[in-house]
Motif scaffolding. Structure first.
Motif, PDB file in Angstrom:
ATOM      1  N   ASN A  23       5.708  -2.083 -10.741  1.00  0.00           N
ATOM      2  CA  ASN A  23       6.312  -3.413 -10.597  1.00  0.00           C
ATOM      3  C   ASN A  23       5.292  -4.472 -11.006  1.00  0.00           C
ATOM      4  OD1 ASN A  23       8.990  -2.859  -9.223  1.00  0.00           O
ATOM      5  ND2 ASN A  23       7.569  -1.785  -7.869  1.00  0.00           N
ATOM      6  N   GLY A  24       5.544  -5.127 -12.114  1.00  0.00           N
ATOM      7  CA  GLY A  24       4.598  -6.112 -12.614  1.00  0.00           C
ATOM      8  C   GLY A  24       4.992  -7.550 -12.337  1.00  0.00           C
ATOM      9  N   ASP A  25       5.953  -7.758 -11.445  1.00  0.00           N
ATOM     10  CA  ASP A  25       6.370  -9.131 -11.149  1.00  0.00           C
ATOM     11  C   ASP A  25       5.584  -9.691  -9.967  1.00  0.00           C
ATOM     12  OD1 ASP A  25       8.582  -8.959  -8.614  1.00  0.00           O
ATOM     13  OD2 ASP A  25       8.179  -7.119  -9.724  1.00  0.00           O
ATOM     14  N   LEU A  26       5.559 -11.002  -9.867  1.00  0.00           N
ATOM     15  CA  LEU A  26       4.753 -11.688  -8.856  1.00  0.00           C
ATOM     16  C   LEU A  26       5.152 -11.319  -7.434  1.00  0.00           C
ATOM     17  CD1 LEU A  26       2.537 -13.736  -8.205  1.00  0.00           C
ATOM     18  CD2 LEU A  26       4.264 -15.555  -8.406  1.00  0.00           C
ATOM     19  N   ALA A  27       6.437 -11.276  -7.130  1.00  0.00           N
ATOM     20  CA  ALA A  27       6.879 -10.953  -5.771  1.00  0.00           C
ATOM     21  C   ALA A  27       6.419  -9.549  -5.376  1.00  0.00           C
ATOM     22  CB  ALA A  27       8.396 -11.078  -5.658  1.00  0.00           C
ATOM     23  N   SER A  28       6.513  -8.603  -6.291  1.00  0.00           N
ATOM     24  CA  SER A  28       6.065  -7.232  -6.005  1.00  0.00           C
ATOM     25  C   SER A  28       4.565  -7.172  -5.791  1.00  0.00           C
ATOM     26  CB  SER A  28       6.456  -6.299  -7.153  1.00  0.00           C
ATOM     27  OG  SER A  28       7.854  -6.182  -7.241  1.00  0.00           O
ATOM     28  N   ILE A  29       3.828  -7.899  -6.613  1.00  0.00           N
ATOM     29  CA  ILE A  29       2.366  -7.915  -6.467  1.00  0.00           C
ATOM     30  C   ILE A  29       1.988  -8.509  -5.116  1.00  0.00           C
ATOM     31  CG2 ILE A  29       0.233  -8.925  -7.373  1.00  0.00           C
ATOM     32  CD1 ILE A  29       1.544  -8.608 -10.200  1.00  0.00           C
ATOM     33  N   LEU A  30       2.676  -9.583  -4.706  1.00  0.00           N
ATOM     34  CA  LEU A  30       2.404 -10.175  -3.392  1.00  0.00           C
ATOM     35  C   LEU A  30       2.744  -9.208  -2.266  1.00  0.00           C
ATOM     36  CD1 LEU A  30       3.736 -13.827  -3.857  1.00  0.00           C
ATOM     37  CD2 LEU A  30       1.359 -13.127  -3.503  1.00  0.00           C
ATOM     38  N   LEU A  31       3.945  -8.640  -2.311  1.00  0.00           N
ATOM     39  CA  LEU A  31       4.393  -7.761  -1.226  1.00  0.00           C
ATOM     40  C   LEU A  31       3.566  -6.478  -1.146  1.00  0.00           C
ATOM     41  CD1 LEU A  31       6.337  -6.966   1.035  1.00  0.00           C
ATOM     42  CD2 LEU A  31       7.874  -6.071  -0.726  1.00  0.00           C
ATOM     43  N   PHE A  32       3.523  -5.735  -2.235  1.00  0.00           N
ATOM     44  CA  PHE A  32       2.857  -4.439  -2.189  1.00  0.00           C
ATOM     45  C   PHE A  32       1.334  -4.581  -2.165  1.00  0.00           C
ATOM     46  CE2 PHE A  32       7.017  -3.656  -4.266  1.00  0.00           C
ATOM     47  CZ  PHE A  32       7.595  -3.002  -3.191  1.00  0.00           C
ATOM     48  N   GLY A  33       0.817  -5.638  -2.785  1.00  0.00           N
ATOM     49  CA  GLY A  33      -0.617  -5.912  -2.681  1.00  0.00           C
ATOM     50  C   GLY A  33      -1.010  -6.264  -1.258  1.00  0.00           C
ATOM     51  N   ALA A  34      -0.172  -7.039  -0.580  1.00  0.00           N
ATOM     52  CA  ALA A  34      -0.446  -7.400   0.816  1.00  0.00           C
ATOM     53  C   ALA A  34      -0.378  -6.169   1.711  1.00  0.00           C
ATOM     54  CB  ALA A  34       0.538  -8.458   1.291  1.00  0.00           C
ATOM     55  N   MET A  35       0.592  -5.294   1.470  1.00  0.00           N
ATOM     56  CA  MET A  35       0.706  -4.083   2.289  1.00  0.00           C
ATOM     57  C   MET A  35      -0.487  -3.156   2.064  1.00  0.00           C
ATOM     58  SD  MET A  35       3.340  -4.357   4.255  1.00  0.00           S
ATOM     59  CE  MET A  35       2.695  -6.008   4.402  1.00  0.00           C
ATOM     60  N   LEU A  36      -0.963  -3.072   0.818  1.00  0.00           N
ATOM     61  CA  LEU A  36      -2.155  -2.272   0.527  1.00  0.00           C
ATOM     62  C   LEU A  36      -3.373  -2.875   1.230  1.00  0.00           C
ATOM     63  CD1 LEU A  36      -3.638  -0.011  -0.961  1.00  0.00           C
ATOM     64  CD2 LEU A  36      -3.757  -1.527  -2.964  1.00  0.00           C
ATOM     65  N   ALA A  37      -3.547  -4.179   1.113  1.00  0.00           N
ATOM     66  CA  ALA A  37      -4.679  -4.842   1.769  1.00  0.00           C
ATOM     67  C   ALA A  37      -4.593  -4.687   3.287  1.00  0.00           C
ATOM     68  CB  ALA A  37      -4.712  -6.321   1.385  1.00  0.00           C
ATOM     69  N   TRP A  38      -3.392  -4.836   3.843  1.00  0.00           N
ATOM     70  CA  TRP A  38      -3.205  -4.677   5.291  1.00  0.00           C
ATOM     71  C   TRP A  38      -3.632  -3.284   5.734  1.00  0.00           C
ATOM     72  CZ3 TRP A  38       0.642  -1.258   7.217  1.00  0.00           C
ATOM     73  CH2 TRP A  38       0.681  -1.193   8.606  1.00  0.00           C
ATOM     74  N   ALA A  39      -3.222  -2.254   5.000  1.00  0.00           N
ATOM     75  CA  ALA A  39      -3.548  -0.878   5.374  1.00  0.00           C
ATOM     76  C   ALA A  39      -5.054  -0.623   5.275  1.00  0.00           C
ATOM     77  CB  ALA A  39      -2.773   0.113   4.511  1.00  0.00           C
ATOM     78  N   VAL A  40      -5.685  -1.111   4.212  1.00  0.00           N
ATOM     79  CA  VAL A  40      -7.128  -0.916   4.032  1.00  0.00           C
ATOM     80  C   VAL A  40      -7.900  -1.615   5.151  1.00  0.00           C
ATOM     81  CG1 VAL A  40      -9.103  -1.485   2.552  1.00  0.00           C
ATOM     82  CG2 VAL A  40      -7.020  -0.529   1.538  1.00  0.00           C
ATOM     83  N   VAL A  41      -7.579  -2.873   5.417  1.00  0.00           N
ATOM     84  CA  VAL A  41      -8.286  -3.617   6.458  1.00  0.00           C
ATOM     85  C   VAL A  41      -7.986  -3.029   7.839  1.00  0.00           C
ATOM     86  CG1 VAL A  41      -8.539  -5.883   7.560  1.00  0.00           C
ATOM     87  CG2 VAL A  41      -8.446  -5.714   5.066  1.00  0.00           C
ATOM     88  N   SER A  42      -6.775  -2.547   8.048  1.00  0.00           N
ATOM     89  CA  SER A  42      -6.430  -1.930   9.340  1.00  0.00           C
ATOM     90  C   SER A  42      -7.300  -0.702   9.603  1.00  0.00           C
ATOM     91  CB  SER A  42      -4.949  -1.540   9.378  1.00  0.00           C
ATOM     92  OG  SER A  42      -4.144  -2.688   9.390  1.00  0.00           O
ATOM     93  N   VAL A  43      -7.518   0.122   8.592  1.00  0.00           N
ATOM     94  CA  VAL A  43      -8.403   1.283   8.749  1.00  0.00           C
ATOM     95  C   VAL A  43      -9.799   0.825   9.141  1.00  0.00           C
ATOM     96  CG1 VAL A  43      -9.578   3.137   7.474  1.00  0.00           C
ATOM     97  CG2 VAL A  43      -7.107   2.826   7.226  1.00  0.00           C
ATOM     98  N   ILE A  44     -10.290  -0.194   8.493  1.00  0.00           N
ATOM     99  CA  ILE A  44     -11.631  -0.712   8.797  1.00  0.00           C
ATOM    100  C   ILE A  44     -11.685  -1.227  10.237  1.00  0.00           C
ATOM    101  CG2 ILE A  44     -13.297  -2.538   8.239  1.00  0.00           C
ATOM    102  CD1 ILE A  44     -12.283  -2.214   5.267  1.00  0.00           C
ATOM    103  N   LEU A  45     -10.695  -2.017  10.647  1.00  0.00           N
ATOM    104  CA  LEU A  45     -10.669  -2.565  12.007  1.00  0.00           C
ATOM    105  C   LEU A  45     -10.588  -1.462  13.061  1.00  0.00           C
ATOM    106  CD1 LEU A  45      -8.254  -5.619  11.517  1.00  0.00           C
ATOM    107  CD2 LEU A  45     -10.732  -5.691  11.905  1.00  0.00           C
TER     108      LEU A  45
END
Length: 185
Positions: free
Chosen positions: A116-138
């Motif tokens: 998905n190369g559209d902005l909404a997908s990048i925001l949604l799935f990028g945020a979910m990826l970042a959330w999961a990565v930071v959650s593991v760290i926390l």
């Protein structure tokens, strides 16, 4: 524009609700059991807003993914569902991976970012990826030790894979029903 606002607000509520316990443990503890319901409600509201916002966000193309990425994405989504199943069915793989559900979310998010190369997908799935990565760290900082699941078996790995594959099939059918055919020709 309103779709993007709802999407971002939904992401903030979902992520904030999940991280509240990690970032403000004293405030969360002071809320007691009633706080669990409030936080769960905020996360649910965030999820609903993410879906509504994503569906209503105007299409803004950022990049065009190559067609072969669909195959890789489908494999990553299947792996993501397998890890989710492993969080409830202790196999040998679940004894090696501490954060099975968050690993599943990361696999799912990367898969969706690949196709998905559209902005909404990048925001949604990028945020979910970042959330999961930071959650593991926390989580790892708050709870550095981990007791591996006992009685892990290869048989349970296979059972978890079958459960993940069934869920994958159901989700693929729902995607198709919504007009997003996940399998290339």
């Amino acid at each position: 524009m309103m779709g993007y606002i709802l999407l971002i607000l939904g992401i903030a509520l979902f992520v904030g609700g999940h991280w509240f316990k990690r970032l403000a443990p004293a405030k969360r503890a002071a809320m007691g059991d009633k706080g669990k319901g409030l936080v769960a409600l905020l996360m649910l509201a965030g999820l609903v807003l993410m879906v509504i916002g994503y569906r209503n966000a105007g299409f803004v193309n950022v990049w065009v993914p190559p067609a072969f990425m669909t195959h890789i994405a489908n494999l990553l989504v299947l792996i993501g569902f397998w890890f989710f199943a492993l969080s409830s069915i202790p196999g040998t793989l679940s004894a090696k991976v501490r954060h099975k559900q968050l690993t599943g979310v990361k696999s799912w998010a990367v898969a969706h970012l690949l196709v998905n190369g559209d902005l909404a997908s990048i925001l949604l799935f990028g945020a979910m990826l970042a959330w999961a990565v930071v959650s593991v760290i926390l989580i790892n900082r708050a709870e550095p030790t981990w007791t591996r699941p006992a009685n892990a078996s290869v048989k349970n790995d296979v059972i978890a894979f079958v459960v993940g594959a069934v869920i994958y099939g159901i989700v693929a059918a729902i995607h198709t029903w919504l007009g997003y055919y996940p399998f290339p020709m």
